[in-house]
Design a protein around this motif. Structure first.
Motif, PDB file in Angstrom:
ATOM      1  N   UNK A 128      54.519  27.139  31.896  1.00  0.00           N
ATOM      2  CA  UNK A 128      54.184  25.713  31.909  1.00  0.00           C
ATOM      3  C   UNK A 128      55.428  24.845  31.793  1.00  0.00           C
ATOM      4  N   UNK A 129      56.328  25.214  30.886  1.00  0.00           N
ATOM      5  CA  UNK A 129      57.570  24.452  30.731  1.00  0.00           C
ATOM      6  C   UNK A 129      58.427  24.582  31.986  1.00  0.00           C
ATOM      7  N   UNK A 130      58.507  25.788  32.522  1.00  0.00           N
ATOM      8  CA  UNK A 130      59.291  26.004  33.739  1.00  0.00           C
ATOM      9  C   UNK A 130      58.719  25.190  34.897  1.00  0.00           C
ATOM     10  N   UNK A 131      57.400  25.091  34.933  1.00  0.00           N
ATOM     11  CA  UNK A 131      56.729  24.302  35.969  1.00  0.00           C
ATOM     12  C   UNK A 131      57.115  22.831  35.876  1.00  0.00           C
ATOM     13  N   UNK A 132      57.254  22.326  34.657  1.00  0.00           N
ATOM     14  CA  UNK A 132      57.608  20.920  34.468  1.00  0.00           C
ATOM     15  C   UNK A 132      59.080  20.647  34.731  1.00  0.00           C
ATOM     16  N   UNK A 133      59.942  21.623  34.442  1.00  0.00           N
ATOM     17  CA  UNK A 133      61.388  21.414  34.546  1.00  0.00           C
ATOM     18  C   UNK A 133      61.893  21.615  35.972  1.00  0.00           C
ATOM     19  N   UNK A 134      61.263  22.523  36.727  1.00  0.00           N
ATOM     20  CA  UNK A 134      61.771  22.881  38.055  1.00  0.00           C
ATOM     21  C   UNK A 134      62.014  21.705  38.996  1.00  0.00           C
ATOM     22  N   UNK A 135      61.095  20.724  39.074  1.00  0.00           N
ATOM     23  CA  UNK A 135      61.338  19.610  39.998  1.00  0.00           C
ATOM     24  C   UNK A 135      62.613  18.822  39.709  1.00  0.00           C
ATOM     25  N   UNK A 136      63.121  18.911  38.490  1.00  0.00           N
ATOM     26  CA  UNK A 136      64.364  18.212  38.160  1.00  0.00           C
ATOM     27  C   UNK A 136      65.591  19.093  38.430  1.00  0.00           C
ATOM     28  N   UNK A 137      65.413  20.419  38.317  1.00  0.00           N
ATOM     29  CA  UNK A 137      66.545  21.323  38.494  1.00  0.00           C
ATOM     30  C   UNK A 137      66.976  21.392  39.952  1.00  0.00           C
ATOM     31  N   UNK A 138      66.003  21.404  40.874  1.00  0.00           N
ATOM     32  CA  UNK A 138      66.351  21.484  42.289  1.00  0.00           C
ATOM     33  C   UNK A 138      67.275  20.358  42.746  1.00  0.00           C
ATOM     34  N   UNK A 139      66.876  19.085  42.582  1.00  0.00           N
ATOM     35  CA  UNK A 139      67.776  17.986  42.956  1.00  0.00           C
ATOM     36  C   UNK A 139      69.090  17.996  42.175  1.00  0.00           C
ATOM     37  N   UNK A 140      69.052  18.465  40.915  1.00  0.00           N
ATOM     38  CA  UNK A 140      70.288  18.529  40.129  1.00  0.00           C
ATOM     39  C   UNK A 140      71.292  19.480  40.763  1.00  0.00           C
ATOM     40  N   UNK A 141      70.821  20.652  41.185  1.00  0.00           N
ATOM     41  CA  UNK A 141      71.736  21.599  41.834  1.00  0.00           C
ATOM     42  C   UNK A 141      72.242  21.056  43.166  1.00  0.00           C
ATOM     43  N   UNK A 142      71.429  20.253  43.848  1.00  0.00           N
ATOM     44  CA  UNK A 142      71.888  19.642  45.094  1.00  0.00           C
ATOM     45  C   UNK A 142      73.070  18.715  44.859  1.00  0.00           C
ATOM     46  N   UNK A 143      73.124  18.107  43.663  1.00  0.00           N
ATOM     47  CA  UNK A 143      74.188  17.141  43.377  1.00  0.00           C
ATOM     48  C   UNK A 143      75.426  17.774  42.755  1.00  0.00           C
ATOM     49  N   UNK A 144      75.234  18.698  41.794  1.00  0.00           N
ATOM     50  CA  UNK A 144      76.400  19.205  41.042  1.00  0.00           C
ATOM     51  C   UNK A 144      76.742  20.642  41.373  1.00  0.00           C
ATOM     52  N   UNK A 145      75.975  21.285  42.249  1.00  0.00           N
ATOM     53  CA  UNK A 145      76.269  22.673  42.582  1.00  0.00           C
ATOM     54  C   UNK A 145      75.459  23.637  41.735  1.00  0.00           C
ATOM     55  N   UNK A 146      75.703  24.923  41.932  1.00  0.00           N
ATOM     56  CA  UNK A 146      74.889  25.957  41.310  1.00  0.00           C
ATOM     57  C   UNK A 146      75.527  26.598  40.080  1.00  0.00           C
ATOM     58  N   UNK A 147      76.840  26.489  39.945  1.00  0.00           N
ATOM     59  CA  UNK A 147      77.532  27.219  38.887  1.00  0.00           C
ATOM     60  C   UNK A 147      77.143  26.716  37.489  1.00  0.00           C
ATOM     61  N   UNK A 148      77.212  25.406  37.281  1.00  0.00           N
ATOM     62  CA  UNK A 148      76.931  24.855  35.952  1.00  0.00           C
ATOM     63  C   UNK A 148      75.483  25.107  35.529  1.00  0.00           C
ATOM     64  N   UNK A 149      74.477  24.844  36.393  1.00  0.00           N
ATOM     65  CA  UNK A 149      73.110  25.183  35.996  1.00  0.00           C
ATOM     66  C   UNK A 149      72.920  26.673  35.720  1.00  0.00           C
ATOM     67  N   UNK A 150      73.606  27.515  36.485  1.00  0.00           N
ATOM     68  CA  UNK A 150      73.482  28.963  36.263  1.00  0.00           C
ATOM     69  C   UNK A 150      73.996  29.340  34.871  1.00  0.00           C
ATOM     70  N   UNK A 151      75.135  28.779  34.483  1.00  0.00           N
ATOM     71  CA  UNK A 151      75.705  29.089  33.178  1.00  0.00           C
ATOM     72  C   UNK A 151      74.860  28.474  32.058  1.00  0.00           C
ATOM     73  N   UNK A 152      74.303  27.296  32.318  1.00  0.00           N
ATOM     74  CA  UNK A 152      73.414  26.682  31.333  1.00  0.00           C
ATOM     75  C   UNK A 152      72.194  27.567  31.095  1.00  0.00           C
ATOM     76  N   UNK A 153      71.696  28.199  32.162  1.00  0.00           N
ATOM     77  CA  UNK A 153      70.576  29.117  32.015  1.00  0.00           C
ATOM     78  C   UNK A 153      70.911  30.287  31.114  1.00  0.00           C
TER      79      UNK A 153
END
Length: 482
Positions: A128-153
């Motif tokens: 449920x939490x992942x369902x709510x967060x995903x729509x924000x993560x996709x556009x975020x990776x489009x803007x800042x790249x994949x490395x920082x979100x990957x490490x945050x995970x």
């Protein structure tokens, strides 16, 4: 240092990082399945109630995490002596004895029913939490790249794993599970988007997606048996501490290998999430991912009680019941990462959904754990067919119909998977009580069979011409096989 720089640019190492991240994420996802149902009653049921519940919630009197010798107030080493020494009414005649037994049985039944509800919510909270967060993560990776979100995970996953190891209340367990949903969203969306960006060839991308999903499958495969064995012989904290250590290894691997400049989306502006959601081809693909996953998502919270009621299964069999699904999913994702491109990904997905439906129809006919090998094996294999095909299709659809930036489309894919795993655990127990386990399996199986023909529409998705395409002046769309 030139060789190190050359190696770090290798797409294969990016694939290794993503595989390890998905492996650990899904090990943490499934390692709790055999642990929490046995551990939770120890936290919240009183002594007499727990005595009544012990045969159904614990594999034996020498149950995992229990110390039968020395009483302690620590729930992680909960003492059976505390249960037996808690004062209970002393009956004076047979009537009093019957009344005490009835009261105790009623209290035990009420406690167990409450645990079922709380357990369903706990298991569903991650999705449920992942369902709510995903729509924000996709556009975020489009803007800042994949490395920082990957490490945050990685960081979030490490924190949630440590919390699981030392949490002694339902609230902390619930928070840890929810926190894992945030970490999974970062890791899965960024990881799959990263793979799509470094593997630009469509055939190579399909193979890479299959291998990455093989890492996911391996996590699902070994998570539940690993948790069951470690909990029984070592205790509750041990499996989570081992996972936390492996998570640190993953973080070091990311720091050594990933380079943001090499894997960021670049200067191309990604397609808005809402635009992608209006694409009928993407919606069909997401629907296939959701419905094929739904069967397994309903099995997770309901199969355990059905096996106890109909097969009188011991705890170790419940943990091992999902083993065929994990093994066959691992085979299916790796096999059809290659074959799907040759025979048609739409066809693999359609056949996979048919097999999912047939496998679910066969589950209620099992009379022992051996009877579950075929249906669960077929279910895992078929889900592997659908996942490996659809993950590649969704990246390909973005290439031919939108801007080649992949964060948002894989956020949609992850939302589809999370919807299945959110609906299953949160409603499975109530639906089983309302219609019965066999009827529920038949219903989900029939839905998959009826949806499968829609995959035929993905056979020739229309290519949407963009202004930058020199052939766009011709107008119209061009069919392109998937």
């Amino acid at each position: 240092m030139a060789w190190l720089h050359r190696i770090r640019r290798s797409p294969r190492l990016v694939l290794v990082v993503v595989c390890v991240a998905l492996l650990l994420d899904n090990m943490q996802l499934t390692v709790v399945v055999p642990i929490i149902p046995a551990f939770l009653p120890l936290l919240e049921c009183s002594g007499p109630e727990l005595q009544t519940l012990l045969p159904s919630v614990l594999p034996s009197l020498g149950a995992p995490g229990l110390d039968t010798a020395s009483p302690t107030s620590d729930p992680q080493t909960f003492s059976l002596q505390e249960v037996w020494t808690e004062p209970t009414p002393e009956p004076t005649d047979q009537t009093s004895t019957d009344q005490v037994n009835e009261t105790t049985d009623a209290a035990a039944s009420s406690c167990l029913q409450m645990q079922h509800v709380r357990l369903d919510l706990l298991f569903a909270s991650k999705a449920l939490v992942q369902l709510l967060v995903n729509p924000f993560i996709g556009p975020l990776t489009n803007r800042i790249g994949y490395h920082i979100p990957m490490f945050a995970g990685f960081i979030i996953m490490f924190v949630s794993t440590i919390m699981f190891a030392f949490s002694g209340t339902y609230a902390l367990l619930f928070f840890a599970r929810s926190l894992q949903g945030i970490g999974s969203s970062f890791s899965s969306v960024a990881g799959l988007g990263m793979l799509a960006s470094v593997y630009t060839d469509d055939e190579e991308r399909g193979i890479a997606m299959g291998i990455a999903l093989g890492g996911l499958a391996m996590g699902v495969l070994i998570g539940a048996p690993f948790g069951s064995v470690m909990y029984e012989f070592v205790g509750k904290s041990a499996p989570f501490l081992i996972l936390a250590f492996l998570a640190v290894f993953d973080g070091v691997l990311q720091l050594c290998i990933l380079q943001p400049s090499k894997i960021s989306p670049g200067s191309v502006e990604g397609t808005p999430l809402l635009t992608l959601l209006k694409d009928p081809y993407i919606l069909i693909s997401a629907g296939s991912l959701c419905l094929s996953t739904l069967g397994l998502a309903f099995l997770e919270p309901t199969l355990r009680m059905w096996m106890i009621e109909t097969m009188n299964s011991p705890e170790w069999q419940i943990g091992m019941a999902f083993l065929p699904a994990g093994v066959s999913y691992l085979i299916g994702t790796n096999l059809f990462g290659v074959l799907a491109n040759k025979m048609g990904r739409w066809l693999c997905s359609m056949l996979g959904m048919f097999i999912v439906g047939i496998s679910l129809l066969c589950v209620p006919f099992a009379t022992s754990i051996y009877g579950l090998i075929g249906p669960n094996g077929g279910l895992g294999f078929a889900i592997g067919m659908v996942d490996s095909s659809m993950m590649a299709i969704m990246g390909y659809l973005v290439d031919i119909r939108h801007a080649s930036v992949y964060g948002s489309v894989y956020a949609i894919a992850d939302v589809a998977l999370c919807m299945g795993f959110a609906i299953g655990p949160s409603t499975g127990g109530a639906l089983v009580q309302a219609v019965g386990f066999p009827t529920l399996m038949v219903f989900i199986g029939v839905i998959n069979i009826l949806y499968a023909p829609l995959c035929f529409l993905l056979r020739h998705p229309a290519v949407r011409k963009r202004e930058t395409d020199p052939k766009s002046a011709a107008g119209g769309v061009v069919p392109f096989p998937v």
